[in-house]
Design a protein around this motif. Structure first.
Motif, PDB file in Angstrom:
ATOM      1  N   THR A 129       0.829  -1.207   0.000  1.00  8.96           N
ATOM      2  CA  THR A 129       0.000   0.000   0.000  1.00  8.96           C
ATOM      3  C   THR A 129       0.859   1.252   0.000  1.00  8.96           C
ATOM      4  N   VAL A 130       1.882   1.274   0.840  1.00  9.44           N
ATOM      5  CA  VAL A 130       2.765   2.441   0.902  1.00  9.44           C
ATOM      6  C   VAL A 130       3.478   2.652  -0.428  1.00  9.44           C
ATOM      7  N   ALA A 131       3.930   1.574  -1.078  1.00  8.13           N
ATOM      8  CA  ALA A 131       4.643   1.691  -2.357  1.00  8.13           C
ATOM      9  C   ALA A 131       3.741   2.270  -3.440  1.00  8.13           C
ATOM     10  N   ASN A 132       2.487   1.857  -3.486  1.00 10.64           N
ATOM     11  CA  ASN A 132       1.573   2.340  -4.523  1.00 10.64           C
ATOM     12  C   ASN A 132       1.086   3.752  -4.252  1.00 10.64           C
ATOM     13  N   VAL A 133       0.945   4.121  -2.983  1.00 10.36           N
ATOM     14  CA  VAL A 133       0.399   5.439  -2.643  1.00 10.36           C
ATOM     15  C   VAL A 133       1.505   6.473  -2.470  1.00 10.36           C
ATOM     16  N   GLY A 134       2.544   6.116  -1.737  1.00 19.02           N
ATOM     17  CA  GLY A 134       3.567   7.094  -1.389  1.00 19.02           C
ATOM     18  C   GLY A 134       4.711   7.216  -2.366  1.00 19.02           C
ATOM     19  N   GLY A 135       4.988   6.178  -3.156  1.00 21.66           N
ATOM     20  CA  GLY A 135       6.084   6.222  -4.116  1.00 21.66           C
ATOM     21  C   GLY A 135       7.445   6.122  -3.448  1.00 21.66           C
ATOM     22  N   ASN A 136       8.478   6.555  -4.163  1.00 17.90           N
ATOM     23  CA  ASN A 136       9.861   6.396  -3.701  1.00 17.90           C
ATOM     24  C   ASN A 136      10.160   7.178  -2.429  1.00 17.90           C
ATOM     25  N   ARG A 137       9.580   8.373  -2.310  1.00 18.00           N
ATOM     26  CA  ARG A 137       9.894   9.194  -1.138  1.00 18.00           C
ATOM     27  C   ARG A 137       9.422   8.524   0.139  1.00 18.00           C
ATOM     28  N   ALA A 138       8.189   8.008   0.129  1.00 17.75           N
ATOM     29  CA  ALA A 138       7.676   7.315   1.317  1.00 17.75           C
ATOM     30  C   ALA A 138       8.396   5.994   1.533  1.00 17.75           C
ATOM     31  N   CYS A 139       8.724   5.303   0.441  1.00 17.14           N
ATOM     32  CA  CYS A 139       9.388   4.007   0.554  1.00 17.14           C
ATOM     33  C   CYS A 139      10.815   4.127   1.050  1.00 17.14           C
ATOM     34  N   TRP A 140      11.406   5.292   0.905  1.00 14.35           N
ATOM     35  CA  TRP A 140      12.759   5.478   1.429  1.00 14.35           C
ATOM     36  C   TRP A 140      12.780   5.245   2.933  1.00 14.35           C
ATOM     37  N   ALA A 141      11.787   5.793   3.645  1.00 11.00           N
ATOM     38  CA  ALA A 141      11.712   5.614   5.091  1.00 11.00           C
ATOM     39  C   ALA A 141      11.061   4.284   5.458  1.00 11.00           C
ATOM     40  N   PHE A 142      10.004   3.901   4.732  1.00 14.30           N
ATOM     41  CA  PHE A 142       9.289   2.684   5.085  1.00 14.30           C
ATOM     42  C   PHE A 142      10.132   1.445   4.794  1.00 14.30           C
ATOM     43  N   GLY A 143      10.881   1.464   3.698  1.00 13.70           N
ATOM     44  CA  GLY A 143      11.774   0.344   3.397  1.00 13.70           C
ATOM     45  C   GLY A 143      12.831   0.163   4.463  1.00 13.70           C
ATOM     46  N   ALA A 144      13.367   1.285   4.972  1.00 14.17           N
ATOM     47  CA  ALA A 144      14.352   1.199   6.056  1.00 14.17           C
ATOM     48  C   ALA A 144      13.716   0.642   7.323  1.00 14.17           C
ATOM     49  N   ALA A 145      12.464   1.048   7.610  1.00 15.76           N
ATOM     50  CA  ALA A 145      11.771   0.534   8.791  1.00 15.76           C
ATOM     51  C   ALA A 145      11.514  -0.965   8.666  1.00 15.76           C
ATOM     52  N   LEU A 146      11.116  -1.408   7.472  1.00 20.04           N
ATOM     53  CA  LEU A 146      10.887  -2.839   7.254  1.00 20.04           C
ATOM     54  C   LEU A 146      12.182  -3.630   7.398  1.00 20.04           C
TER      55      LEU A 146
END
Length: 652
Positions: free
Chosen positions: A429-446
């Motif tokens: 959901t984050v990848a489709n809605v937030g794109g690369n900018r959101a995934c930069w932080a969310f990917g690190a959290a995962l």
């Protein structure tokens, strides 16, 4: 070219305007001779007498005339005298003579004014070029001062004339050799030169084949038939449809050039996708409109590619050359083009801009089989684990000995698995809605949650081993466990965040539909990336430690307790407890078995067991608690005490 938008596009438009305004690009000029013409105060003329052939060209000057005479042209025969604008009081004029044999074009610039002596007449095959300097004709008062050839000084003195000798070569071959060398901007030479050749219809070069179409008022669209190389069937040639909206409405007529490159090697040397897992198909098509930058078309350009069969295991994407980043390098991008698959041998690209277009084939990573089913299983498992961990954390916090060492270890593992399950459930959901900018932080959290889970699994393994072999010794302080379980995983994640370009949106390709990948926030594990190195040296190292230590612990514990009375009385219960305990870490080792015939069912087993780890953890504690109640033990009822009661009795 078309995709140059914004500042980069403006620079490109200025370059093209200057190119066509002056008549040639600097890279295309075969001969350039400049100097200062020292003359008198009278009437001045530019005289020329040009004939076909390849011999000598003489550039001379006297008190009243600047002359160009010789035999160097392929088609042009011209002889005349041109009156020059007067310049009272001036006795010197700067001039340059330009010769471009491929176009059979010759012109002279005098005091900033261009005088074309031979106009372009198509692209020439054999032509007269490589003009070399002959002897100077003495010195005089009137003549040519400070002469240069291609900006190199010939003489600082004033000479009445200069001679140059040419030789016949194949201009088309030489031109293609120059275009194939150097950086990506060299490729533009081909279409620019074709545009300036003033030819309508097909233009054939050894390295490219072009078709020039003139769009006039009332243009309703056009299907271009590109010329076919020798020996190539016409049905194998790309097809191009130009929509009616391509013609700028403010212009009465404008030319468009479509160029077909059968061999993509012109683009490979400077391409940023020249990797082992990605390749560009041989055919490349470039489209250019004269003096225009075309973007955001309401109706797309349609380019049909016919190619060799692309296996279903390989994805394909229509891509275009993005010159906004660096015009000297070929950077392929997917934005602005839609990919329409028409079988294994045909692909149609619908693009809203003009540039060079090609088909990008992704060879690795290999598409995942049954991706939809695996995604559903994982999502359901993560949802169940998330809820189970919440219940378990509540249960552990309500025990009478919630602050003892064993409970602290179990609670830490439950919290880590809670974060991992929750983040993995939300990553798509984050990848489709937030794109690369959101995934930069969310990917690190995962990533942090995964490493933290591995760390707590190792702590759980070590703690269980400690209880079995160090019955009368207390385990390390819970603060040490928290430092290892929550602090240690943060170190590599912070380092990778500082490096940058590690976390973002990644695509997981499905074998059922390679062109609609599943998006998730994670590490960039493409070849030659920092993320791939981090995956091997960090993730797999953590995993290997957990899996190996879990297997060793299971062997040692079974050997230690197999002769105890409680083991013989209730083998099923102990097998259940310790079997569930071994799920922590050892099941991640299934990823190493995904090969050969095992690859069909191992992914399902991997997803089921690992996504449900939070549920299994809760189930383990439920069984232990129930056994504690059934045994009516006089101990305090903690999980650790129950475990010792049933499993850690001294040997009789």
């Amino acid at each position: 070219m078309g995709p140059n938008q914004g500042f980069g596009g403006t620079l490109w438009m200025i370059f093209l305007f200057a190119l066509f305004a002056s008549g040639s690009g600097e890279n295309d000029r075969d001969f350039k001779m400049c100097g200062t013409w020292c003359h008198g105060n009278g009437l001045l003329t530019l005289a020329h007498d040009l004939k076909r052939g390849c011999g000598t060209i003489t550039i001379s000057a006297n008190e009243s005339s600047l002359s160009i005479r010789g035999e160097i042209t392929a088609q042009c025969e011209n002889s005349s005298v041109i009156k020059l604008d007067p310049s009272p009081g001036a006795r010197e004029r700067h001039f340059c003579v330009y010769w471009e044999p491929l176009l059979d074009q010759l012109w002279v610039e005098v005091n900033g004014q261009n005088h074309t002596l031979c106009w372009p007449s198509g692209l020439q095959g054999n032509c007269c070029t490589d003009l070399s300097q002959g002897s100077n004709k003495g010195t005089s008062t009137y003549g040519i001062l400070n002469a240069t050839q291609r900006d190199d000084i010939i003489s600082y003195k004033t000479h009445p004339a200069y001679e140059f000798f040419g030789e016949i070569i194949n201009c088309k071959n030489k031109f293609c050799d120059e275009a194939s060398q150097g950086s990506g901007d060299k490729v533009n030479m081909i279409e620019e030169t074709v545009m300036r050749s003033k030819v309508l219809g097909n233009v054939v070069l050894p390295c490219a084949l072009s078709s020039v179409v003139e769009m006039k008022e009332g243009f309703q669209g056009y299907n271009i038939t590109l010329p076919a190389p020798q020996g190539v069937p016409p049905q194998m040639i790309p097809s191009v449809h130009l929509p009616s909206c391509l013609k700028p409405p403010e212009k009465k007529k404008v030319k468009v050039v479509c160029t077909y490159f059968k061999n993509s090697t012109l683009f490979q040397g400077c391409s940023k996708v020249d990797q082992n897992d990605i390749r560009i198909l041989e055919d490349v098509v470039g489209i250019t409109v004269e003096n225009e930058i075309i973007t955001n078309l309401p109706e797309p350009i349609r380019i049909g590619f016919h190619h060799s069969v692309i296996p279903t295991s390989h994805s394909r994407k229509c891509v275009s050359w993005d010159t906004k980043k660096d015009p000297t390098e070929v950077t392929w991008k997917k934005e602005g083009c839609e990919t329409i698959q028409k079988g294994g041998e045909d692909t149609e690209c619908h693009c809203n801009h003009l540039t060079y277009f090609a088909i990008l084939v992704q060879l690795e990573p290999r598409p995942v089989r049954h991706l939809v089913a695996l995604t559903v299983i994982t999502s359901m498992g993560c949802a169940a684990s998330t809820l189970s961990c919440v219940v378990l954390i509540y249960f552990l916090n309500t025990q009478r000995r919630a602050k003892d060492q064993s409970t602290a270890v179990h609670r830490g593992l439950a919290m880590a698995l809670f974060l991992l399950s929750l983040f993995f459930f939300l990553t798509g959901t984050v990848a489709n809605v937030g794109g690369n900018r959101a995934c930069w932080a969310f990917g690190a959290a995962l990533h942090y949650a995964l490493l933290s889970s591995f760390s707590w699994m190792f702590i759980e393994v070590f703690h269980s081993f400690w209880l079995v072999y160090m019955v009368f010794s207390s385990s390390p302080n819970p603060y040490v466990w928290h430092l290892v379980g929550f602090g240690l995983p943060a170190v590599p994640v912070i380092v990778l965040l500082a490096i940058g370009k590690v976390y973002g949106v990644i695509e997981v390709v499905s074998s059922d539909d390679v062109n609609n990948p599943y998006l998730m926030c994670w590490m960039d594990v493409s070849p030659r990336s920092v993320g791939l190195l981090a995956h091997y040296f960090i993730n797999l190292t953590f995993l290997a430690v957990v899996v190996i230590s879990g297997l060793i612990m299971l062997f040692l514990v079974l050997r230690n307790i197999q002769n105890r009375d409680e083991w013989r009385k209730n083998k099923v219960a102990f097998l259940s407890i310790w079997g569930l305990s071994c799920l922590f870490g050892t099941t991640w080792g299934l990823g190493f078995l995904d090969f050969g015939q095992l690859s069909e069912f191992i992914p399902f087993l991997f997803c089921i067991l690992n996504s449900l780890q939070g549920f299994f953890l809760m189930l383990r504690f439920y069984i232990l608690d129930r056994m504690r109640k059934q045994s009516r033990s006089s101990l305090d009822g903690s999980t650790a005490s129950s475990t010792r009661q049933h499993m850690l009795q001294e040997k009789s």
